[in-house]
Scaffold this motif. Sequence first.
Motif, PDB file in Angstrom:
ATOM      1  N   PHE A 154       1.593 -14.186   7.877  1.00  0.00           N
ATOM      2  CA  PHE A 154       0.387 -13.357   7.759  1.00  0.00           C
ATOM      3  C   PHE A 154       0.580 -11.933   8.252  1.00  0.00           C
ATOM      4  O   PHE A 154      -0.308 -11.099   8.105  1.00  0.00           O
ATOM      5  N   VAL A 155       1.724 -11.613   8.841  1.00  0.00           N
ATOM      6  CA  VAL A 155       1.939 -10.286   9.421  1.00  0.00           C
ATOM      7  C   VAL A 155       1.922  -9.197   8.352  1.00  0.00           C
ATOM      8  O   VAL A 155       1.175  -8.219   8.457  1.00  0.00           O
ATOM      9  N   VAL A 156       2.736  -9.319   7.336  1.00  0.00           N
ATOM     10  CA  VAL A 156       2.817  -8.288   6.299  1.00  0.00           C
ATOM     11  C   VAL A 156       1.522  -8.189   5.502  1.00  0.00           C
ATOM     12  O   VAL A 156       1.033  -7.076   5.275  1.00  0.00           O
ATOM     13  N   PRO A 157       0.903  -9.296   5.080  1.00  0.00           N
ATOM     14  CA  PRO A 157      -0.388  -9.153   4.398  1.00  0.00           C
ATOM     15  C   PRO A 157      -1.461  -8.481   5.270  1.00  0.00           C
ATOM     16  O   PRO A 157      -2.247  -7.687   4.769  1.00  0.00           O
ATOM     17  N   ALA A 158      -1.463  -8.794   6.563  1.00  0.00           N
ATOM     18  CA  ALA A 158      -2.438  -8.153   7.448  1.00  0.00           C
ATOM     19  C   ALA A 158      -2.167  -6.652   7.567  1.00  0.00           C
ATOM     20  O   ALA A 158      -3.101  -5.842   7.586  1.00  0.00           O
ATOM     21  N   LEU A 159      -0.899  -6.270   7.653  1.00  0.00           N
ATOM     22  CA  LEU A 159      -0.553  -4.840   7.671  1.00  0.00           C
ATOM     23  C   LEU A 159      -0.991  -4.152   6.387  1.00  0.00           C
ATOM     24  O   LEU A 159      -1.553  -3.057   6.412  1.00  0.00           O
ATOM     25  N   ALA A 160      -0.745  -4.795   5.262  1.00  0.00           N
ATOM     26  CA  ALA A 160      -1.137  -4.219   3.975  1.00  0.00           C
ATOM     27  C   ALA A 160      -2.652  -4.082   3.897  1.00  0.00           C
ATOM     28  O   ALA A 160      -3.170  -3.057   3.446  1.00  0.00           O
ATOM     29  N   MET A 161      -3.364  -5.088   4.346  1.00  0.00           N
ATOM     30  CA  MET A 161      -4.821  -5.073   4.285  1.00  0.00           C
ATOM     31  C   MET A 161      -5.416  -3.942   5.124  1.00  0.00           C
ATOM     32  O   MET A 161      -6.341  -3.261   4.690  1.00  0.00           O
ATOM     33  N   THR A 162      -4.879  -3.735   6.306  1.00  0.00           N
ATOM     34  CA  THR A 162      -5.471  -2.757   7.216  1.00  0.00           C
ATOM     35  C   THR A 162      -4.990  -1.331   6.993  1.00  0.00           C
ATOM     36  O   THR A 162      -5.637  -0.389   7.454  1.00  0.00           O
ATOM     37  N   THR A 163      -3.892  -1.136   6.310  1.00  0.00           N
ATOM     38  CA  THR A 163      -3.387   0.223   6.091  1.00  0.00           C
ATOM     39  C   THR A 163      -3.609   0.742   4.674  1.00  0.00           C
ATOM     40  O   THR A 163      -3.493   1.943   4.446  1.00  0.00           O
ATOM     41  N   ALA A 164      -3.939  -0.124   3.738  1.00  0.00           N
ATOM     42  CA  ALA A 164      -4.010   0.265   2.324  1.00  0.00           C
ATOM     43  C   ALA A 164      -5.036   1.360   2.046  1.00  0.00           C
ATOM     44  O   ALA A 164      -4.744   2.304   1.305  1.00  0.00           O
ATOM     45  N   GLY A 174      -5.122  -5.721  -1.051  1.00  0.00           N
ATOM     46  CA  GLY A 174      -3.929  -5.423  -0.271  1.00  0.00           C
ATOM     47  C   GLY A 174      -3.429  -6.657   0.471  1.00  0.00           C
ATOM     48  O   GLY A 174      -2.227  -6.899   0.566  1.00  0.00           O
ATOM     49  N   PHE A 175      -4.362  -7.457   0.979  1.00  0.00           N
ATOM     50  CA  PHE A 175      -3.987  -8.685   1.680  1.00  0.00           C
ATOM     51  C   PHE A 175      -3.383  -9.707   0.713  1.00  0.00           C
ATOM     52  O   PHE A 175      -2.377 -10.332   1.012  1.00  0.00           O
ATOM     53  N   LEU A 176      -4.014  -9.857  -0.437  1.00  0.00           N
ATOM     54  CA  LEU A 176      -3.565 -10.873  -1.384  1.00  0.00           C
ATOM     55  C   LEU A 176      -2.241 -10.525  -2.068  1.00  0.00           C
ATOM     56  O   LEU A 176      -1.435 -11.414  -2.333  1.00  0.00           O
ATOM     57  N   PHE A 177      -2.031  -9.248  -2.356  1.00  0.00           N
ATOM     58  CA  PHE A 177      -0.858  -8.857  -3.130  1.00  0.00           C
ATOM     59  C   PHE A 177       0.171  -8.049  -2.349  1.00  0.00           C
ATOM     60  O   PHE A 177       1.252  -7.788  -2.860  1.00  0.00           O
ATOM     61  N   GLY A 178      -0.148  -7.631  -1.131  1.00  0.00           N
ATOM     62  CA  GLY A 178       0.803  -6.961  -0.244  1.00  0.00           C
ATOM     63  C   GLY A 178       1.531  -5.796  -0.875  1.00  0.00           C
ATOM     64  O   GLY A 178       0.909  -4.869  -1.395  1.00  0.00           O
ATOM     65  N   PRO A 179       2.864  -5.814  -0.842  1.00  0.00           N
ATOM     66  CA  PRO A 179       3.646  -4.697  -1.376  1.00  0.00           C
ATOM     67  C   PRO A 179       3.366  -4.399  -2.850  1.00  0.00           C
ATOM     68  O   PRO A 179       3.389  -3.241  -3.265  1.00  0.00           O
ATOM     69  N   ILE A 180       3.065  -5.413  -3.634  1.00  0.00           N
ATOM     70  CA  ILE A 180       2.777  -5.203  -5.056  1.00  0.00           C
ATOM     71  C   ILE A 180       1.572  -4.296  -5.231  1.00  0.00           C
ATOM     72  O   ILE A 180       1.550  -3.431  -6.108  1.00  0.00           O
ATOM     73  N   TYR A 181       0.562  -4.475  -4.385  1.00  0.00           N
ATOM     74  CA  TYR A 181      -0.633  -3.623  -4.450  1.00  0.00           C
ATOM     75  C   TYR A 181      -0.258  -2.160  -4.225  1.00  0.00           C
ATOM     76  O   TYR A 181      -0.755  -1.268  -4.922  1.00  0.00           O
ATOM     77  N   PHE A 182       0.615  -1.906  -3.270  1.00  0.00           N
ATOM     78  CA  PHE A 182       1.050  -0.535  -2.997  1.00  0.00           C
ATOM     79  C   PHE A 182       1.816   0.039  -4.190  1.00  0.00           C
ATOM     80  O   PHE A 182       1.638   1.199  -4.542  1.00  0.00           O
ATOM     81  N   PHE A 183       2.656  -0.779  -4.825  1.00  0.00           N
ATOM     82  CA  PHE A 183       3.396  -0.323  -6.012  1.00  0.00           C
ATOM     83  C   PHE A 183       2.424   0.052  -7.131  1.00  0.00           C
ATOM     84  O   PHE A 183       2.567   1.093  -7.770  1.00  0.00           O
ATOM     85  N   VAL A 184       1.444  -0.801  -7.378  1.00  0.00           N
ATOM     86  CA  VAL A 184       0.475  -0.570  -8.455  1.00  0.00           C
ATOM     87  C   VAL A 184      -0.334   0.696  -8.208  1.00  0.00           C
ATOM     88  O   VAL A 184      -0.634   1.445  -9.141  1.00  0.00           O
ATOM     89  N   LYS A 185      -0.684   0.970  -6.973  1.00  0.00           N
ATOM     90  CA  LYS A 185      -1.471   2.153  -6.627  1.00  0.00           C
ATOM     91  C   LYS A 185      -0.632   3.425  -6.573  1.00  0.00           C
ATOM     92  O   LYS A 185      -1.144   4.505  -6.303  1.00  0.00           O
TER      93      LYS A 185
END
Length: 134
Positions: free
Chosen positions: A100-110, A54-65
């Motif tokens: 780092f804000v959006v990747p950190a949000l993705a990492m902690t909420t994914a 989630g941290f590395l790919f951010g929004p893309i990770y959410f799309f894939v999941k």
Amino acid sequence: MTDLRGYDELPRSWQERFAFFDRYGLPNSSPESREAYRALSFGSKMRLNANVLGFLFGPIYFFVKGMWRKGLVLLLLAIGLAAIVIGAGAPDLIDRAASFVVPALAMTTANYAYYLHVVKGSQSWNIFEGLGRR
């Protein structure tokens, strides 16, 4: 965290996360969950709360999941934040910190977002769904 039924089709790491969320909810959401969380090893705590992909790919990770709504919100947040930082002519340090804000949000909420998506059938746009105090 040994009760893994109902998640047989998922990888073991997701089964363990989902079992914890089913039994206790989010870590620190109740006294029981706080105690169960404290009893976990450091590695288990990290796997429960953080998602490296989630941290590395951010929004893309959410799309894939399959959580495209939350992924779209993260993408728009990243674009908006970038526009503000660039438009304000922020110093390099602030520019780097903001990246780092959006990747950190993705990492902690994914992890919890995926739990809500798979188990509860959530179709929410809210990336913070279920993360508030109860």
